[in-house]
Write a protein that holds these residues in place. Structure first.
Motif, PDB file in Angstrom:
ATOM      1  N   TRP A  79       0.827  -1.208   0.000  1.00 39.43           N
ATOM      2  CA  TRP A  79       0.000   0.000   0.000  1.00 39.43           C
ATOM      3  C   TRP A  79       0.859   1.255   0.000  1.00 39.43           C
ATOM      4  O   TRP A  79       0.586   2.206  -0.734  1.00 39.43           O
ATOM      5  CB  TRP A  79      -0.944   0.011   1.212  1.00 39.43           C
ATOM      6  CG  TRP A  79      -1.865   1.190   1.210  1.00 39.43           C
ATOM      7  CD1 TRP A  79      -3.099   1.262   0.619  1.00 39.43           C
ATOM      8  CD2 TRP A  79      -1.618   2.476   1.781  1.00 39.43           C
ATOM      9  NE1 TRP A  79      -3.634   2.507   0.801  1.00 39.43           N
ATOM     10  CE2 TRP A  79      -2.745   3.278   1.508  1.00 39.43           C
ATOM     11  CE3 TRP A  79      -0.567   3.030   2.486  1.00 39.43           C
ATOM     12  CZ2 TRP A  79      -2.845   4.602   1.912  1.00 39.43           C
ATOM     13  CZ3 TRP A  79      -0.664   4.356   2.899  1.00 39.43           C
ATOM     14  CH2 TRP A  79      -1.788   5.123   2.616  1.00 39.43           C
TER      15      TRP A  79
ATOM     16  N   GLN B 189      -0.001   3.070  -3.358  1.00 37.59           N
ATOM     17  CA  GLN B 189      -0.954   4.174  -3.288  1.00 37.59           C
ATOM     18  C   GLN B 189      -0.348   5.426  -2.674  1.00 37.59           C
ATOM     19  O   GLN B 189      -0.385   6.510  -3.267  1.00 37.59           O
ATOM     20  CB  GLN B 189      -2.198   3.789  -2.492  1.00 37.59           C
ATOM     21  CG  GLN B 189      -3.189   4.961  -2.368  1.00 37.59           C
ATOM     22  CD  GLN B 189      -4.549   4.552  -1.846  1.00 37.59           C
ATOM     23  OE1 GLN B 189      -4.999   3.433  -2.057  1.00 37.59           O
ATOM     24  NE2 GLN B 189      -5.224   5.474  -1.166  1.00 37.59           N
TER      25      GLN B 189
ATOM     26  N   ALA C  96      -0.373   7.402  -6.216  1.00 42.16           N
ATOM     27  CA  ALA C  96      -1.710   7.950  -6.477  1.00 42.16           C
ATOM     28  C   ALA C  96      -2.090   9.064  -5.518  1.00 42.16           C
ATOM     29  O   ALA C  96      -2.659  10.080  -5.923  1.00 42.16           O
ATOM     30  CB  ALA C  96      -2.755   6.833  -6.416  1.00 42.16           C
ATOM     31  N   ASP C  97      -1.784   8.902  -4.242  1.00 43.41           N
ATOM     32  CA  ASP C  97      -2.159   9.928  -3.264  1.00 43.41           C
ATOM     33  C   ASP C  97      -1.452  11.252  -3.536  1.00 43.41           C
ATOM     34  O   ASP C  97      -1.991  12.329  -3.234  1.00 43.41           O
ATOM     35  CB  ASP C  97      -1.836   9.463  -1.846  1.00 43.41           C
ATOM     36  CG  ASP C  97      -2.796   8.395  -1.339  1.00 43.41           C
ATOM     37  OD1 ASP C  97      -3.790   8.110  -2.023  1.00 43.41           O
ATOM     38  OD2 ASP C  97      -2.534   7.833  -0.256  1.00 43.41           O
TER      39      ASP C  97
ATOM     40  N   PRO D  91      -7.790  -0.414 -10.328  1.00 38.17           N
ATOM     41  CA  PRO D  91      -6.678   0.531 -10.167  1.00 38.17           C
ATOM     42  C   PRO D  91      -5.387   0.046 -10.812  1.00 38.17           C
ATOM     43  O   PRO D  91      -4.545   0.854 -11.215  1.00 38.17           O
ATOM     44  CB  PRO D  91      -6.538   0.669  -8.647  1.00 38.17           C
ATOM     45  CG  PRO D  91      -7.177  -0.542  -8.086  1.00 38.17           C
ATOM     46  CD  PRO D  91      -8.272  -0.919  -9.033  1.00 38.17           C
TER      47      PRO D  91
ATOM     48  N   TYR E  49      -3.172   2.115 -13.539  1.00 38.82           N
ATOM     49  CA  TYR E  49      -1.766   2.487 -13.367  1.00 38.82           C
ATOM     50  C   TYR E  49      -0.972   2.190 -14.648  1.00 38.82           C
ATOM     51  O   TYR E  49      -0.252   3.043 -15.152  1.00 38.82           O
ATOM     52  CB  TYR E  49      -1.131   1.680 -12.230  1.00 38.82           C
ATOM     53  CG  TYR E  49      -1.085   2.364 -10.888  1.00 38.82           C
ATOM     54  CD1 TYR E  49       0.116   2.548 -10.216  1.00 38.82           C
ATOM     55  CD2 TYR E  49      -2.240   2.815 -10.263  1.00 38.82           C
ATOM     56  CE1 TYR E  49       0.170   3.151  -8.963  1.00 38.82           C
ATOM     57  CE2 TYR E  49      -2.202   3.406  -9.022  1.00 38.82           C
ATOM     58  CZ  TYR E  49      -0.995   3.583  -8.375  1.00 38.82           C
ATOM     59  OH  TYR E  49      -0.949   4.186  -7.142  1.00 38.82           O
TER      60      TYR E  49
ATOM     61  N   ASN F  58      -9.148   8.153  -0.988  1.00 45.61           N
ATOM     62  CA  ASN F  58      -8.952   7.203  -2.087  1.00 45.61           C
ATOM     63  C   ASN F  58      -8.174   7.862  -3.225  1.00 45.61           C
ATOM     64  O   ASN F  58      -8.740   8.390  -4.179  1.00 45.61           O
ATOM     65  CB  ASN F  58     -10.301   6.693  -2.594  1.00 45.61           C
ATOM     66  CG  ASN F  58     -10.147   5.603  -3.645  1.00 45.61           C
ATOM     67  OD1 ASN F  58      -9.061   5.356  -4.163  1.00 45.61           O
ATOM     68  ND2 ASN F  58     -11.246   4.956  -3.979  1.00 45.61           N
TER      69      ASN F  58
ATOM     70  N   HIS G 183      -6.434   6.565  -5.578  1.00 52.30           N
ATOM     71  CA  HIS G 183      -6.562   5.936  -6.887  1.00 52.30           C
ATOM     72  C   HIS G 183      -7.621   6.639  -7.727  1.00 52.30           C
ATOM     73  O   HIS G 183      -7.408   6.971  -8.898  1.00 52.30           O
ATOM     74  CB  HIS G 183      -6.933   4.460  -6.746  1.00 52.30           C
ATOM     75  CG  HIS G 183      -5.906   3.624  -6.070  1.00 52.30           C
ATOM     76  ND1 HIS G 183      -4.595   3.600  -6.460  1.00 52.30           N
ATOM     77  CD2 HIS G 183      -5.997   2.763  -5.009  1.00 52.30           C
ATOM     78  CE1 HIS G 183      -3.916   2.766  -5.685  1.00 52.30           C
ATOM     79  NE2 HIS G 183      -4.744   2.261  -4.785  1.00 52.30           N
TER      80      HIS G 183
END
Length: 516
Positions: free
Chosen positions: A61, A65, A69-70, A142, A146, A444, A446
């Motif tokens: 994670w 993420q 993504a974050d 997701p 990516y 979230n 993503h």
């Protein structure tokens, strides 16, 4: 030796199962043959579903993420001086860990469920098979967002080299899978499948139907620019079948001391803080969720401060930019409650924002205007975070103030000029809908990053610096490159995937649905 993506280890399931439920004392008997998923007994098959749920979230994670993504979706900015992904660097070891964690732990568990509960399986069960397939779509979404083309339909085939499917194929299969699965569940409405082993809905079939239809609506919207007719048909069918609508429908993954919330664990490492984008919007809108999402600057009681994305190591060392001068996450996201704070999977508010956008496209989203759905989405999102005072929610919905400029290191201007109150100007409505969905979907990343790529909203800040020539500081990172483990073990198929991608294997190449 080439990877077959069909290896399930005893350790994988044991790690997940020990703390997630107490009724699995004979867990060690689940799987003694490490290369054959069909050795799972019926209890092991159920435990494998729990493992698939948890591992698809937990596996890597932080490096999957949190550090990509974050930051790209700008919920957070990096404060760790030796980390470079916030400057658009595609850190290969991190991405490699994300890829192998997914295909090496989460997918084998899911395959065990699908093989045993599907037609002709040792424990054939239409309800379990349908729910497992719904989760499969959620797991893969997701990942394809990516990388684009990825191993999908041939995963678990036992072949020594695994083909990558195009993203177009994957997305269309998502829609078919969700439609078929919800149809299968109709005969089981009012019952429970998997029971307590299901860490999200405790097997509630009715909830899984709503979840699947909302996921189908999300996917339809994502592909709406490249397949408008197919997207419209699926979106309308999903809405007609019923989507998440109240906070009780929200999907959360249960956690325990042995299956913790990965976000809460990651906050202990002190790597990220509130972004400048979130500060500008939350302050400008006088958003009461600011204290639900973030903590005040240390030593203050009500001062919130964000950070621009993309600072260099030296800039992060400036006193005004370090971790002690900016807002961390709120207490509910800290390690102290990592064993009790459930992990958010999907909120009902998202369905309303998707419907609002659907109305703008001329889709039949049921009874209501774009404004109606937009405002209901805000109200539902507020309630999710415990903000239930009707007057306060109404005041927010009718707010006319825009985001604010920041008194920060970079003299950052306001993120945008749109207020919360739904505009009569059609050119501003989509920006408002996506901006509010961005706020509602926190944390979230993503979805935040995917929707930013699709729509350009919210109007996120350019990075202060980029160390990636393929994605300069004012560019949008469109995807992540393929990983080194595939180059070493599945090169021929990875090379074919790059031709399917339709561009260079770098961060600037757009995905199939990401139409200019």
């Amino acid at each position: 030796m080439k990877r077959s993506y069909k290896i399930l280890t005893l350790a994988l399931l044991t790690t997940v199962a020990i703390g997630m439920y107490s009724c699995t004392g004979d867990f060690e008997e689940i799987n003694t043959n490490k290369t054959k998923l069909t050795s799972l007994d019926e209890l092991g098959t159920e435990n494998a579903f729990a493992a698939a749920q948890y591992r698809s979230i937990q596996a890597s994670w932080q490096t999957y993420q949190s550090l990509f993504a974050d930051l790209q979706g700008q919920y957070f900015a990096n404060v760790a001086q030796n980390f470079s992904s916030d400057r658009n660097v595609m850190v290969g070891s991190w991405l490699n860990g994300a890829w192998t964690g997914f295909y090496g732990t989460a997918i084998p568990a899911l395959l065990g469920v699908l093989e045993n509960t599907g037609p002709g399986g040792a424990y054939e069960n239409a309800g379990k098979f349908a729910i497992a397939n719904i989760w499969k779509v959620y797991m893969f979404l997701p990942r394809t967002d990516y990388w684009g083309p990825i191993p999908y339909s041939k995963v678990g085939s036992g072949e020594s080299s695994i083909e990558y499917d195009t993203q177009e194929f994957i997305y269309k299969d998502f829609l078919t899978t969700l439609k078929t699965s919800t149809a299968s569940l109709q005969a089981l409405k009012g019952t429970k499948v998997f029971g307590a082993v299901d860490q999200i809905y405790a097997g509630d079939v009715d909830k899984w139907i709503l979840f699947a239809n909302t996921l189908r609506l999300r996917i339809s919207m994502r592909m709406s620019e490249v397949e408008p007719a197919l997207a419209k048909t699926n979106a309308e069918e999903a809405v007609a079948g019923g989507t998440l609508s109240i906070n009780a429908d929200d999907a959360f993954l249960k956690v325990t001391a042995n299956s913790f919330n990965p976000m809460n664990q990651a906050t202990a490492w002190n790597e990220f803080r509130m972004s400048a984008a979130m500060e500008s919007v939350l302050k400008g809108y006088a958003d009461p969720r600011i204290s639900k999402y973030y903590a005040p600057v240390p030593g203050t009681t009500n001062t919130f401060k964000g950070l621009r994305n993309g600072y260099t190591q030296g800039q992060l060392g400036a006193p005004e930019n370090n971790a002690n001068a900016t807002s961390n996450v709120a207490d509910m996201f800290l390690p102290a409650v990592q064993a009790t704070n459930p992990f958010a999977i999907m909120y009902a508010s998202e369905a309303y924002f998707l419907k609002a956008e659907g109305v703008l496209k001329g889709w039949n989203m049921g009874t209501g205007t774009a404004k109606d759905f937009y405002e209901k989405g805000i109200e539902t999102a507020m309630r999710q975070w415990g903000i239930t005072d009707a007057a306060a929610v109404s005041a927010y919905i009718n707010g006319t103030t825009p985001p604010v400029a920041l008194a920060d290191f970079s003299k950052t201007p306001a993120l945008t000029d749109v207020p919360v109150k739904f505009s009569a100007d059609a050119t501003k409505q989509l920006e408002q809908i996506i901006t509010q969905k961005w706020l509602a979907n926190y944390p979230n990343g993503h979805e935040a990053w995917a929707e930013y790529r699709r729509t350009g909203y919210p109007k996120l800040y350019a990075r202060i610096n980029s160390d990636n020539p393929d994605s300069p500081k004012d560019a949008v990172v469109r995807r992540t490159p393929y990983v080194s483990s595939e180059l070493q073990t599945n090169k021929a198929e990875m090379d074919k995937a790059i031709t399917k991608l339709g561009g260079a294997d770098n961060s600037a190449t757009r995905l199939w649905w990401d139409k200019p």
